[in-house]
Design an enzyme around this catalytic site. Structure first.
Site, PDB file in Angstrom:
ATOM      1  N   HIS A  50       0.865  -1.178   0.000  1.00  0.00           N
ATOM      2  CA  HIS A  50       0.000   0.000   0.000  1.00  0.00           C
ATOM      3  C   HIS A  50       0.904   1.232   0.000  1.00  0.00           C
ATOM      4  O   HIS A  50       2.151   1.104  -0.057  1.00  0.00           O
ATOM      5  CB  HIS A  50      -0.943  -0.022   1.202  1.00  0.00           C
ATOM      6  CG  HIS A  50      -0.241  -0.281   2.501  1.00  0.00           C
ATOM      7  ND1 HIS A  50       0.689   0.583   3.040  1.00  0.00           N
ATOM      8  CD2 HIS A  50      -0.311  -1.334   3.356  1.00  0.00           C
ATOM      9  CE1 HIS A  50       1.137   0.098   4.175  1.00  0.00           C
ATOM     10  NE2 HIS A  50       0.559  -1.073   4.390  1.00  0.00           N
ATOM     11  N   GLY A  52       1.930   3.102   2.199  1.00  0.00           N
ATOM     12  CA  GLY A  52       2.950   3.120   3.256  1.00  0.00           C
ATOM     13  C   GLY A  52       4.232   2.443   2.787  1.00  0.00           C
ATOM     14  O   GLY A  52       5.344   2.954   2.994  1.00  0.00           O
ATOM     15  N   HIS A  53       4.091   1.281   2.137  1.00  0.00           N
ATOM     16  CA  HIS A  53       5.284   0.598   1.610  1.00  0.00           C
ATOM     17  C   HIS A  53       5.946   1.437   0.514  1.00  0.00           C
ATOM     18  O   HIS A  53       7.169   1.509   0.423  1.00  0.00           O
ATOM     19  CB  HIS A  53       4.898  -0.754   0.985  1.00  0.00           C
ATOM     20  CG  HIS A  53       4.345  -1.741   1.951  1.00  0.00           C
ATOM     21  ND1 HIS A  53       3.015  -2.094   1.970  1.00  0.00           N
ATOM     22  CD2 HIS A  53       4.944  -2.466   2.924  1.00  0.00           C
ATOM     23  CE1 HIS A  53       2.821  -3.005   2.912  1.00  0.00           C
ATOM     24  NE2 HIS A  53       3.960  -3.237   3.505  1.00  0.00           N
ATOM     25  N   GLN A 172       9.211  -2.979  16.161  1.00  0.00           N
ATOM     26  CA  GLN A 172      10.024  -3.726  15.194  1.00  0.00           C
ATOM     27  C   GLN A 172      11.240  -2.897  14.763  1.00  0.00           C
ATOM     28  O   GLN A 172      12.359  -3.399  14.663  1.00  0.00           O
ATOM     29  CB  GLN A 172       9.168  -4.087  13.983  1.00  0.00           C
ATOM     30  CG  GLN A 172       9.955  -4.627  12.796  1.00  0.00           C
ATOM     31  CD  GLN A 172       9.069  -5.085  11.657  1.00  0.00           C
ATOM     32  OE1 GLN A 172       8.498  -6.151  11.727  1.00  0.00           O
ATOM     33  NE2 GLN A 172       8.973  -4.289  10.594  1.00  0.00           N
TER      34      GLN A 172
HETATM   35  O1  PAF Z   1       7.277  -5.340   8.552  1.00  0.00           O
HETATM   36  C1  PAF Z   1       7.181  -6.350   7.808  1.00  0.00           C
HETATM   37  O2  PAF Z   1       6.507  -6.343   6.786  1.00  0.00           O
HETATM   38  C2  PAF Z   1       7.920  -7.615   8.190  1.00  0.00           C
HETATM   39  O3  PAF Z   1       7.948  -7.795   9.575  1.00  0.00           O
HETATM   40  C3  PAF Z   1       9.348  -7.661   7.627  1.00  0.00           C
HETATM   41  C4  PAF Z   1      10.235  -6.579   8.212  1.00  0.00           C
HETATM   42  C5  PAF Z   1       9.314  -7.543   6.108  1.00  0.00           C
HETATM   43  C6  PAF Z   1      10.000  -9.010   7.973  1.00  0.00           C
HETATM   44  O4  PAF Z   1       9.270 -10.072   7.450  1.00  0.00           O
END
Ligand code: PAF
Length: 305
Positions: A50, A52-53, A172
């Site tokens: 989306h 965001g990515h 994360q």
């Molecule tokens: O944030 C994510 O989409 C996942 O945790 C990642 C960093 C790609 C690892 O699978």
């Protein structure tokens, strides 16, 4: 021989974006870029992309000569009862979106490429306990071990100069930064602010599970966090009281609260009176869908009342 003439191995899937599935394909591209002195940025994803990515990819463009994005739905970060099969897979649309966003190479490994000795025999990396045992870690045990395990593998395969992650997954982000510092990876971690809908709802692949009325409900997550963050910024307020009030407000909006917590931004520790750089983080369930969000808090100095 020109790399692009090897059609059997390397494919241009759309526009000028390359695609690699195996370690060998990936290494050939990376080697040739490095020979030319080009810097590489990595944007790891699980697909179902989306805006965001795509903001991560656009940020990556400004940080390096070449951008590699990976799409890999990583089994080791899914816990019991978290249905990996249900995770949305939209490779065709993702491919097009990445190419349009300026990604140079899409890496779409299969499970044997990432875990060549099988999941049972995989070398797993443990996420830093102080950062991973709290918040998400309490509700998703083992999740961050899976995340650092796959991110380490991607780092080792790509050897990027810089890797880009979203602040949406704030815990994360801290855990990956710690892994880089602790294991001495020579990779810069670049954080990109959360991209939101007009309603304020943070973009997430999981939003696609929400129906129209749940989408309306879900926007209260950000609204309550924003209101709480503003109040937490004032001097002399009791943070635990604000957390409790935020949880009540979220429940009033039919959001089932897993946690809502104000933490020190740098290490997720419980803040003391002198900490000014804070973060509010929350996880709720909207229907069956789990949503997380977080916001920065700039707290006025508490010393002197
Ligand atoms: O944030 C994510 O989409 C996942 O945790 C990642 C960093 C790609 C690892 O699978």
């Amino acid at each position: 021989m020109c790399l692009m003439s090897d059609q059997a191995v390397f494919r241009r899937k759309s526009m000028s974006m390359l695609e690699a599935e195996t370690r060998q394909e990936l290494h050939k591209y990376c080697r040739s870029w490095r020979r030319n002195g080009q810097r590489i940025a990595l944007v790891p994803t699980m697909g179902n992309l989306h805006a965001g990515h795509l903001a991560l990819v656009k940020a990556a463009r400004g940080l390096a000569d070449r951008v590699i994005s990976s799409i890999y739905v990583n089994p080791t970060q899914f816990g019991k009862g978290e249905d990996i099969e249900r995770y949305p897979r939209t490779l065709e649309a993702d491919r097009l979106a990445l190419a349009q966003a300026g990604c140079d190479l899409l890496f779409v490994p299969d499970i044997e490429t990432i875990y060549p000795f099988g999941l049972e025999n995989a070398v797993m990396i443990g996420a830093a306990p102080d950062l991973s045992s709290t918040l998400e870690g309490q509700f998703r045990p083992g999740h961050f071990d899976g995340v650092v395990t796959v991110v380490a593998r991607l780092f080792n395969l790509v050897s990027p100069d810089v890797a880009v992650f979203g602040e949406k997954d704030y815990q994360q982000l801290l855990i990956i930064q710690r892994m880089v510092d602790d294991l001495a990876y020579r990779i810069r971690i670049h954080a990109v602010p959360t991209v939101r809908e007009h309603s304020g709802l943070a973009l997430s692949s999981r939003n696609s599970y929400l129906d129209k009325s749940q989408l309306e409900t879900a926007q209260y997550l950000q609204a309550v966090l924003r209101d709480t963050a503003t109040r937490a910024g004032e001097a002399g307020v009791e943070l635990s009281v604000l957390e409790a009030q935020a949880a009540i407000q979220l429940r009033e909006h039919q959001l089932a609260v897993e946690y809502v917590s104000i933490r020190r931004a740098q290490d997720l520790a419980t803040p003391n009176d002198n900490d000014q750089d804070l973060r509010i983080l929350a996880a709720v369930r909207c229907g069956k869908t789990r949503l997380i969000d977080n916001l920065k808090i700039n707290r006025a100095c508490n010393s002197g009342g």
